[in-house]
Scaffold this active site. Structure first.
Site, PDB file in Angstrom:
ATOM      1  N   GLN A   1      33.072  20.635 -27.048  1.00 39.42           N
ATOM      2  CA  GLN A   1      33.003  20.180 -25.651  1.00 39.42           C
ATOM      3  C   GLN A   1      32.562  18.713 -25.623  1.00 39.42           C
ATOM      4  O   GLN A   1      32.570  18.086 -24.567  1.00 39.42           O
ATOM      5  CB  GLN A   1      32.003  21.027 -24.862  1.00 39.42           C
ATOM      6  CG  GLN A   1      32.378  22.493 -24.772  1.00 39.42           C
ATOM      7  CD  GLN A   1      31.261  23.292 -24.164  1.00 39.42           C
ATOM      8  OE1 GLN A   1      31.160  23.430 -22.948  1.00 39.42           O
ATOM      9  NE2 GLN A   1      30.391  23.828 -25.008  1.00 39.42           N
TER      10      GLN A   1
ATOM     11  N   CYS B   1      46.237   6.221 -19.004  1.00 37.03           N
ATOM     12  CA  CYS B   1      46.916   5.462 -17.950  1.00 37.03           C
ATOM     13  C   CYS B   1      47.293   6.401 -16.809  1.00 37.03           C
ATOM     14  O   CYS B   1      47.891   7.453 -17.030  1.00 37.03           O
ATOM     15  CB  CYS B   1      48.189   4.820 -18.521  1.00 37.03           C
ATOM     16  SG  CYS B   1      49.153   3.933 -17.281  1.00 37.03           S
TER      17      CYS B   1
ATOM     18  N   CYS C   1      51.568   6.015 -16.442  1.00 37.73           N
ATOM     19  CA  CYS C   1      52.490   6.691 -17.393  1.00 37.73           C
ATOM     20  C   CYS C   1      51.822   7.871 -18.108  1.00 37.73           C
ATOM     21  O   CYS C   1      52.448   8.562 -18.908  1.00 37.73           O
ATOM     22  CB  CYS C   1      53.004   5.675 -18.435  1.00 37.73           C
ATOM     23  SG  CYS C   1      51.752   5.105 -19.600  1.00 37.73           S
TER      24      CYS C   1
ATOM     25  N   HIS D   1      36.969  18.693 -23.630  1.00 38.19           N
ATOM     26  CA  HIS D   1      36.670  17.919 -22.420  1.00 38.19           C
ATOM     27  C   HIS D   1      37.050  16.450 -22.557  1.00 38.19           C
ATOM     28  O   HIS D   1      36.523  15.599 -21.841  1.00 38.19           O
ATOM     29  CB  HIS D   1      35.183  18.055 -22.059  1.00 38.19           C
ATOM     30  CG  HIS D   1      34.833  19.461 -21.664  1.00 38.19           C
ATOM     31  ND1 HIS D   1      33.553  19.964 -21.741  1.00 38.19           N
ATOM     32  CD2 HIS D   1      35.596  20.496 -21.211  1.00 38.19           C
ATOM     33  CE1 HIS D   1      33.557  21.221 -21.341  1.00 38.19           C
ATOM     34  NE2 HIS D   1      34.790  21.576 -21.023  1.00 38.19           N
TER      35      HIS D   1
HETATM   36  N1  APR Z   1      20.417  21.846 -32.249  1.00 36.20           N
HETATM   37  C1  APR Z   1      21.028  22.946 -31.724  1.00 36.20           C
HETATM   38  N2  APR Z   1      21.125  23.185 -30.387  1.00 36.20           N
HETATM   39  C2  APR Z   1      20.562  22.269 -29.564  1.00 36.20           C
HETATM   40  C3  APR Z   1      19.892  21.114 -30.034  1.00 36.20           C
HETATM   41  C4  APR Z   1      19.837  20.922 -31.440  1.00 36.20           C
HETATM   42  N3  APR Z   1      19.229  19.858 -31.991  1.00 36.20           N
HETATM   43  N4  APR Z   1      19.431  20.417 -28.952  1.00 36.20           N
HETATM   44  C5  APR Z   1      19.806  21.120 -27.856  1.00 36.20           C
HETATM   45  N5  APR Z   1      20.466  22.235 -28.219  1.00 36.20           N
HETATM   46  C6  APR Z   1      21.077  23.254 -27.360  1.00 36.20           C
HETATM   47  C7  APR Z   1      20.274  23.611 -26.155  1.00 36.20           C
HETATM   48  O1  APR Z   1      19.438  24.743 -26.436  1.00 36.20           O
HETATM   49  C8  APR Z   1      21.375  23.975 -25.130  1.00 36.20           C
HETATM   50  O2  APR Z   1      21.681  25.346 -25.201  1.00 36.20           O
HETATM   51  O3  APR Z   1      22.281  22.677 -26.906  1.00 36.20           O
HETATM   52  C9  APR Z   1      22.592  23.194 -25.616  1.00 36.20           C
HETATM   53  C10 APR Z   1      22.953  22.032 -24.724  1.00 36.20           C
HETATM   54  O4  APR Z   1      23.454  22.596 -23.551  1.00 36.20           O
HETATM   55  P1  APR Z   1      24.006  21.621 -22.421  1.00 36.20           P
HETATM   56  O5  APR Z   1      23.067  20.486 -22.232  1.00 36.20           O
HETATM   57  O6  APR Z   1      24.400  22.497 -21.265  1.00 36.20           O
HETATM   58  O7  APR Z   1      25.336  20.998 -23.059  1.00 36.20           O
HETATM   59  P2  APR Z   1      26.742  21.698 -23.151  1.00 36.20           P
HETATM   60  O8  APR Z   1      26.590  23.180 -23.277  1.00 36.20           O
HETATM   61  O9  APR Z   1      27.510  20.985 -24.203  1.00 36.20           O
HETATM   62  O10 APR Z   1      27.400  21.367 -21.735  1.00 36.20           O
HETATM   63  C11 APR Z   1      28.719  21.873 -21.559  1.00 36.20           C
HETATM   64  O11 APR Z   1      28.848  20.801 -19.446  1.00 36.20           O
HETATM   65  O12 APR Z   1      28.381  19.032 -18.233  1.00 36.20           O
HETATM   66  C12 APR Z   1      29.391  19.650 -18.854  1.00 36.20           C
HETATM   67  O13 APR Z   1      31.359  18.735 -19.745  1.00 36.20           O
HETATM   68  C13 APR Z   1      29.968  18.794 -19.935  1.00 36.20           C
HETATM   69  O14 APR Z   1      30.760  19.488 -22.110  1.00 36.20           O
HETATM   70  C14 APR Z   1      29.662  19.572 -21.206  1.00 36.20           C
HETATM   71  C15 APR Z   1      29.501  20.964 -20.689  1.00 36.20           C
END
Ligand code: APR
Length: 232
Positions: free
Chosen positions: A90, A116, A119, A108
């Site tokens: 993601q 663009c 196009c 994502h």
């Molecule tokens: N190692 C492993 N896991 C980790 C670490 C780490 N060092 N640091 C944080 N985490 C975990 C957290 O526990 C949490 O569950 O990573 C996760 C981060 O979650 P989010 O902040 O929600 O990120 P993500 O799940 O990638 O978000 C998904 O949401 O906003 C949209 O498009 C955006 O791709 C993103 C999507």
């Protein structure tokens, strides 16, 4: 050689130890900006410049970040088992690629590319600002970040359908599962691994193996479990 398919699905937690802030952890990216302002179609329509500046700043920041040990080991796995391992992320950063990982599927979009609006072609920008950039294919100045925003389709989600149909193992690293349904994925396979920092009872209960530690500390165990699974 095994014909099994292992899908590695990562989120912001994979890049957290490279210094890229996650979205929902405290002090995360969202606290300076509202999701609505900079990551939604409506926000972009309201203020294109603010959104473009937001992605310019993230691109400039990414230039100074380095792949961490977890990126490197995932790259090793993919290069060692290219036909068995599918790497879905993601994340819009290029740290897996910079760690040597091939065929990374960005669900994502990608921060180091622009798209663009005339196009529809996607082209590489690296870590530079998009100010003044014109499309190298059609010359239009109507270009935008190549990151999927809330409220618009995510074309790469077609790869999720492949996961639903062909995965024998799912490995989820560093994602809350709030946007793509990683809990659902874990219910489709007999063997699933979760690596996160935060515990989320509802989401996590579907996973066979749960590792609550930083990805760089969990990745060797994950590597070994995947190797074992592929060698059976
Ligand atoms: N190692 C492993 N896991 C980790 C670490 C780490 N060092 N640091 C944080 N985490 C975990 C957290 O526990 C949490 O569950 O990573 C996760 C981060 O979650 P989010 O902040 O929600 O990120 P993500 O799940 O990638 O978000 C998904 O949401 O906003 C949209 O498009 C955006 O791709 C993103 C999507």
């Amino acid at each position: 050689m095994s014909s099994k398919k292992v899908y590695i699905v990562s989120g912001a937690g994979l890049s957290a130890e490279s210094g890229i802030r996650t979205f929902r952890d405290s002090g995360g990216l969202w606290e300076e900006y509202s999701i609505e302002e900079v990551c939604s179609v409506d926000g972009f329509r309201r203020d294109r410049e603010k959104v473009s500046n937001f992605y310019d700043a993230r691109r400039a920041d990414l230039k100074n970040r380095k792949p961490n040990y977890a990126h490197k080991r995932i790259a090793e796995l993919k290069n060692r088992y290219p036909d068995n391992i599918v790497v879905l992320t993601q994340n819009v950063d290029d740290l897996l690629e910079r760690a040597g990982c091939r065929d990374v599927i960005h669900l994502h979009g990608t921060l180091t590319d622009l798209r663009c609006e005339e196009c529809k072609k996607v082209f590489h920008i690296g870590y530079k600002s998009q100010k003044g950039v014109i499309c190298p294919y059609c010359g239009s100045a109507n270009i935008r970040h190549n990151v999927v925003m809330f409220g618009e389709p995510a074309p790469a989600y077609r790869y999720l359908n492949e996961l639903y149909n062909y995965a024998d193992m799912v490995v989820v690293i560093g994602t809350s599962g709030e946007v793509i349904d990683t809990a659902f994925m874990a219910q489709l396979v007999d063997y699933s691994i979760l690596n996160n920092l935060d515990v989320n009872e509802y989401h996590d209960k579907y996973f066979k193996v749960k590792l609550y530690k930083p990805a760089t500390k969990a990745i060797d165990e994950i590597y070994n479990l995947i190797e074992e699974f592929l060698s059976d």
